[in-house]
Motif scaffolding. Structure first.
Motif, PDB file in Angstrom:
ATOM      1  N   ILE A 140      11.401   8.568  -4.493  1.00  0.00           N
ATOM      2  CA  ILE A 140      11.293   9.710  -5.415  1.00  0.00           C
ATOM      3  C   ILE A 140      10.950   9.237  -6.824  1.00  0.00           C
ATOM      4  CG2 ILE A 140      12.668  11.493  -6.592  1.00  0.00           C
ATOM      5  CD1 ILE A 140      14.049  12.017  -3.906  1.00  0.00           C
ATOM      6  N   GLU A 141      11.550   8.137  -7.223  1.00  0.00           N
ATOM      7  CA  GLU A 141      11.263   7.595  -8.556  1.00  0.00           C
ATOM      8  C   GLU A 141       9.812   7.125  -8.638  1.00  0.00           C
ATOM      9  OE1 GLU A 141      12.861   4.107 -11.624  1.00  0.00           O
ATOM     10  OE2 GLU A 141      13.966   4.568  -9.778  1.00  0.00           O
ATOM     11  N   GLU A 142       9.334   6.480  -7.581  1.00  0.00           N
ATOM     12  CA  GLU A 142       7.969   5.966  -7.587  1.00  0.00           C
ATOM     13  C   GLU A 142       6.929   7.082  -7.567  1.00  0.00           C
ATOM     14  OE1 GLU A 142       5.185   2.886  -4.989  1.00  0.00           O
ATOM     15  OE2 GLU A 142       7.313   2.513  -5.311  1.00  0.00           O
ATOM     16  N   THR A 143       7.272   8.215  -6.982  1.00  0.00           N
ATOM     17  CA  THR A 143       6.299   9.319  -6.870  1.00  0.00           C
ATOM     18  C   THR A 143       6.520  10.406  -7.917  1.00  0.00           C
ATOM     19  OG1 THR A 143       7.745  10.387  -5.210  1.00  0.00           O
ATOM     20  CG2 THR A 143       5.962   8.966  -4.389  1.00  0.00           C
ATOM     21  N   SER A 144       7.286  10.114  -8.931  1.00  0.00           N
ATOM     22  CA  SER A 144       7.605  11.130  -9.944  1.00  0.00           C
ATOM     23  C   SER A 144       6.389  11.582 -10.735  1.00  0.00           C
ATOM     24  CB  SER A 144       8.669  10.598 -10.906  1.00  0.00           C
ATOM     25  OG  SER A 144       8.199   9.425 -11.563  1.00  0.00           O
ATOM     26  N   ASP A 145       5.354  10.736 -10.808  1.00  0.00           N
ATOM     27  CA  ASP A 145       4.176  11.095 -11.608  1.00  0.00           C
ATOM     28  C   ASP A 145       3.129  11.879 -10.812  1.00  0.00           C
ATOM     29  OD1 ASP A 145       3.601   8.983  -9.958  1.00  0.00           O
ATOM     30  OD2 ASP A 145       2.280   7.967 -11.396  1.00  0.00           O
ATOM     31  N   PHE A 146       3.453  12.243  -9.566  1.00  0.00           N
ATOM     32  CA  PHE A 146       2.502  13.004  -8.758  1.00  0.00           C
ATOM     33  C   PHE A 146       2.490  14.481  -9.130  1.00  0.00           C
ATOM     34  CE2 PHE A 146       2.735   9.384  -5.805  1.00  0.00           C
ATOM     35  CZ  PHE A 146       1.395   9.225  -5.520  1.00  0.00           C
ATOM     36  N   ASN A 147       3.542  14.941  -9.781  1.00  0.00           N
ATOM     37  CA  ASN A 147       3.656  16.348 -10.191  1.00  0.00           C
ATOM     38  C   ASN A 147       3.527  17.305  -9.005  1.00  0.00           C
ATOM     39  OD1 ASN A 147       3.945  15.756 -12.981  1.00  0.00           O
ATOM     40  ND2 ASN A 147       1.726  15.449 -13.131  1.00  0.00           N
ATOM     41  N   SER A 148       4.132  16.946  -7.883  1.00  0.00           N
ATOM     42  CA  SER A 148       4.137  17.807  -6.696  1.00  0.00           C
ATOM     43  C   SER A 148       5.568  18.224  -6.392  1.00  0.00           C
ATOM     44  CB  SER A 148       3.550  17.071  -5.486  1.00  0.00           C
ATOM     45  OG  SER A 148       3.704  17.843  -4.303  1.00  0.00           O
ATOM     46  N   GLU A 149       5.734  19.456  -5.916  1.00  0.00           N
ATOM     47  CA  GLU A 149       7.074  19.914  -5.573  1.00  0.00           C
ATOM     48  C   GLU A 149       7.533  19.366  -4.228  1.00  0.00           C
ATOM     49  OE1 GLU A 149       7.497  24.084  -4.716  1.00  0.00           O
ATOM     50  OE2 GLU A 149       5.434  24.271  -3.976  1.00  0.00           O
ATOM     51  N   TRP A 201       0.845  -1.186   0.000  1.00  0.00           N
ATOM     52  CA  TRP A 201       0.000   0.000   0.000  1.00  0.00           C
ATOM     53  C   TRP A 201       0.883   1.238   0.000  1.00  0.00           C
ATOM     54  CZ3 TRP A 201      -5.165  -0.463  -0.627  1.00  0.00           C
ATOM     55  CH2 TRP A 201      -5.727  -1.732  -0.386  1.00  0.00           C
ATOM     56  N   PHE A 202       0.593   2.180  -0.914  1.00  0.00           N
ATOM     57  CA  PHE A 202       1.464   3.340  -1.055  1.00  0.00           C
ATOM     58  C   PHE A 202       1.601   4.121   0.240  1.00  0.00           C
ATOM     59  CE2 PHE A 202       1.644   7.983  -1.554  1.00  0.00           C
ATOM     60  CZ  PHE A 202       2.951   8.099  -2.013  1.00  0.00           C
ATOM     61  N   THR A 203       0.476   4.385   0.933  1.00  0.00           N
ATOM     62  CA  THR A 203       0.532   5.226   2.131  1.00  0.00           C
ATOM     63  C   THR A 203       1.413   4.604   3.221  1.00  0.00           C
ATOM     64  OG1 THR A 203      -1.520   4.216   2.917  1.00  0.00           O
ATOM     65  CG2 THR A 203      -1.692   6.318   1.732  1.00  0.00           C
ATOM     66  N   GLN A 204       1.359   3.266   3.353  1.00  0.00           N
ATOM     67  CA  GLN A 204       2.160   2.615   4.378  1.00  0.00           C
ATOM     68  C   GLN A 204       3.634   2.538   3.958  1.00  0.00           C
ATOM     69  OE1 GLN A 204       0.434  -0.852   6.361  1.00  0.00           O
ATOM     70  NE2 GLN A 204      -1.568  -0.365   5.417  1.00  0.00           N
ATOM     71  N   TYR A 205       3.854   2.361   2.665  1.00  0.00           N
ATOM     72  CA  TYR A 205       5.226   2.401   2.145  1.00  0.00           C
ATOM     73  C   TYR A 205       5.826   3.793   2.373  1.00  0.00           C
ATOM     74  CZ  TYR A 205       8.793   3.180  -1.461  1.00  0.00           C
ATOM     75  OH  TYR A 205       9.928   3.544  -2.135  1.00  0.00           O
ATOM     76  N   ARG A 206       5.042   4.824   2.066  1.00  0.00           N
ATOM     77  CA  ARG A 206       5.493   6.208   2.274  1.00  0.00           C
ATOM     78  C   ARG A 206       5.786   6.462   3.751  1.00  0.00           C
ATOM     79  NH1 ARG A 206       0.573   9.624   2.346  1.00  0.00           N
ATOM     80  NH2 ARG A 206       0.566   8.598   4.377  1.00  0.00           N
ATOM     81  N   THR A 238       0.316  12.928  -0.219  1.00  0.00           N
ATOM     82  CA  THR A 238      -0.782  11.980  -0.060  1.00  0.00           C
ATOM     83  C   THR A 238      -0.866  11.106  -1.313  1.00  0.00           C
ATOM     84  OG1 THR A 238      -2.379  13.508  -1.046  1.00  0.00           O
ATOM     85  CG2 THR A 238      -2.041  13.656   1.338  1.00  0.00           C
ATOM     86  N   TYR A 239      -1.789  10.139  -1.292  1.00  0.00           N
ATOM     87  CA  TYR A 239      -1.918   9.227  -2.430  1.00  0.00           C
ATOM     88  C   TYR A 239      -2.373   9.938  -3.697  1.00  0.00           C
ATOM     89  CZ  TYR A 239      -6.933   9.382  -1.505  1.00  0.00           C
ATOM     90  OH  TYR A 239      -8.220   9.807  -1.313  1.00  0.00           O
ATOM     91  N   ASP A 240      -2.948  11.169  -3.533  1.00  0.00           N
ATOM     92  CA  ASP A 240      -3.357  11.911  -4.722  1.00  0.00           C
ATOM     93  C   ASP A 240      -2.460  13.130  -4.986  1.00  0.00           C
ATOM     94  OD1 ASP A 240      -4.183  13.304  -2.531  1.00  0.00           O
ATOM     95  OD2 ASP A 240      -6.245  13.617  -3.203  1.00  0.00           O
ATOM     96  N   GLY A 241      -1.269  13.144  -4.378  1.00  0.00           N
ATOM     97  CA  GLY A 241      -0.269  14.149  -4.727  1.00  0.00           C
ATOM     98  C   GLY A 241      -0.274  15.441  -3.942  1.00  0.00           C
TER      99      GLY A 241
END
Length: 336
Positions: A228-237, A161-166, A242-245
Motif C-alpha cells: 500500500i505504501e509503495e502504490t500510494s502515488d497511483f491515486n487509485s481507490e 518488477w512491480f507487476t510480479q511483486y504485485r 496495473t502498473y499505470d494505476g
C-alpha cells in the motif's frame, strides 16, 4: 325499455370470480402466448437485475442460457417448450457431452430457476421446472497445491518488477484470506485495516451479497502495508492495480498465473480458485475448524465446506497416530 338500457350500461362493480385457477392461468397465458423463449428469458433477466444480483451471477445466467441456445440451434415458441425437450437437453449434457456432474448441475439449477419464473408468470402452462432437477454427484476432491509447489511458484516471481511483486502479494493474500478473485479485485484501499489485520468485502462485490470481514495473518498484514505504501502515488481507490494505476483485470491475472506455473514447471492447474481451495485445505490441516472456515469462505451452510473436510481425511492416519485414545493409557507420561 329505458330501464333495460340503464341495466345494460351499468358498470359492473364486483368481479364474478368463478374461474378456476387453471382457467385463470390459461387466460393469462393466452394474452402473452406469442412470447418466444428468448423473449421470456429477456423478461427473466430484467427481473433478476431488478433483484440486485451480483454482476457475476447475472453473467452466469446469460452464459448458461447461451449453452441452451447452442443446443437448440434456434428460438422456440411457447408450445415447443416441453418437459421432454428440456429432459433431452439434460441427457445430452450427461451422456452425449460427458460433462461433469458439477457442470451439469450449474446449468440445470439456472435453467430450473428460469423455467420456474416462466411458469409463475404464466408464460407456460406446464410446471417443467419440477422435472428438471440436479443430478446426484459425489463429493469430489478439489484441486489444490502442495506447500512446496507454492514455494516453487513464488520463486519464479521477480520482485524487482512491480507487476510480479504485485502478483506475489495477490497470491499470498488469496491464500491467507481465501477470497474469491472477483471479491479481492474489488477491494478498495480504505477496506484494508492494517491496525486490526483485516479486509472488508463490501456487500455489492460478493457472491452472497452479504459483506464480510476477512482476517489477515501478521505476515500478510505486513506485506500489504508495504504494498500500500509503495502504490500510494497511483491515486487509485482500488487495492490491486496495473502498473499505470488502473483496476486490475481478472482475465489478465489468470493468464499471468498460467505463465508463472509453466515457468515453475507445475503441471497442475494454477488458478485463483485453486488458491482458494488450497488455503481452505491448509487451514483445516493446520487445525482450523470447519465452522470458522465456513464464515471466512462466505458459504451459506456447512455442507459447502464439507468437501474440504473430506479432503483432510487423507491425513487422518497421521493424526490418529498422534492423538489415539490409547496414547493416554499406555504413554509413559500418562498417570498410573
Amino acid at each position: 325499455m329505458a330501464g333495460n338500457q340503464i341495466n345494460q350500461n351499468t358498470r359492473k362493480l364486483k368481479r364474478n370470480s368463478t374461474l378456476k385457477q387453471s382457467e385463470k392461468r390459461t387466460a393469462v397465458s393466452n394474452i402473452i402466448g406469442k412470447l418466444t423463449l428468448k423473449e421470456m428469458h429477456l423478461n427473466f433477466m430484467r427481473f433478476k437485475r431488478a433483484e440486485g444480483l451480483a454482476p457475476r451471477t447475472i453473467d452466469g445466467y446469460e452464459e448458461t442460457f447461451g449453452y441452451l441456445l447452442d443446443y437448440l440451434g434456434r428460438n422456440l415458441t411457447k408450445k415447443e417448450m416441453t418437459t421432454d425437450l428440456f429432459v433431452a437437453y439434460k441427457d445430452f449434457m450427461i451422456n452425449d457431452k460427458g460433462y461433469s456432474p458439477h457442470t451439469v448441475n450449474v446449468r440445470i439449477r439456472t435453467l430450473h430457476t428460469f423455467l420456474k419464473f416462466c411458469f409463475e408468470e404464466g408464460y407456460i402452462l406446464e410446471p417443467i421446472h419440477i422435472k428438471i432437477k440436479p443430478i446426484k454427484a459425489p463429493i469430489d476432491n478439489v484441486d489444490a497445491l502442495e506447500p512446496h509447489e507454492i514455494k516453487t511458484l513464488l520463486a519464479v516471481l521477480d520482485d524487482d518488477w512491480f507487476t510480479q511483486y504485485r502478483d506475489k502479494v495477490i497470491i499470498l493474500t488469496m491464500l491467507d484470506t481465501m477470497a474469491r478473485i472477483g471479491e479481492l479485485f474489488a477491494v478498495k484501499r480504505t477496506n484494508v485495516d492494517l491496525k486490526h489485520g483485516s479486509i472488508y468485502l463490501e456487500g455489492d462485490t460478493v457472491k452472497t451479497r452479504q459483506g464480510r470481514t476477512l482476517p489477515l495473518s501478521y505476515r500478510t498484514t505486513k506485506l500489504l502495508g508495504e504494498y500500500i505504501e509503495e502504490t500510494s502515488d497511483f491515486n487509485s481507490e482500488y487495492l490491486f492495480v496495473t502498473y499505470d494505476g488502473r483496476q486490475l483485470n481478472e482475465s489478465t491475472f489468470r493468464i499471468k498465473l498460467r505463465e508463472y506455473a509453466e515457468k515453475a514447471g507445475i503441471k497442475k492447474q494454477v488458478s485463483p480458485h485453486v488458491f482458494r481451495h488450497t488455503g481452505a485445505l491448509l487451514y483445516l490441516l493446520n487445525a482450523g475448524d470447519p465452522f470458522s472456515l465456513q464464515k471466512i469462505l462466505g458459504h451459506k451452510d456447512i455442507s459447502m465446506t464439507r468437501r474440504y473436510v473430506q479432503m483432510t481425511q487423507t491425513n487422518v492416519k497421521d493424526q490418529h497416530e498422534l492423538y489415539s485414545p490409547l496414547n493416554a493409557i499406555f504413554n509413559k507420561n500418562s498417570r498410573k
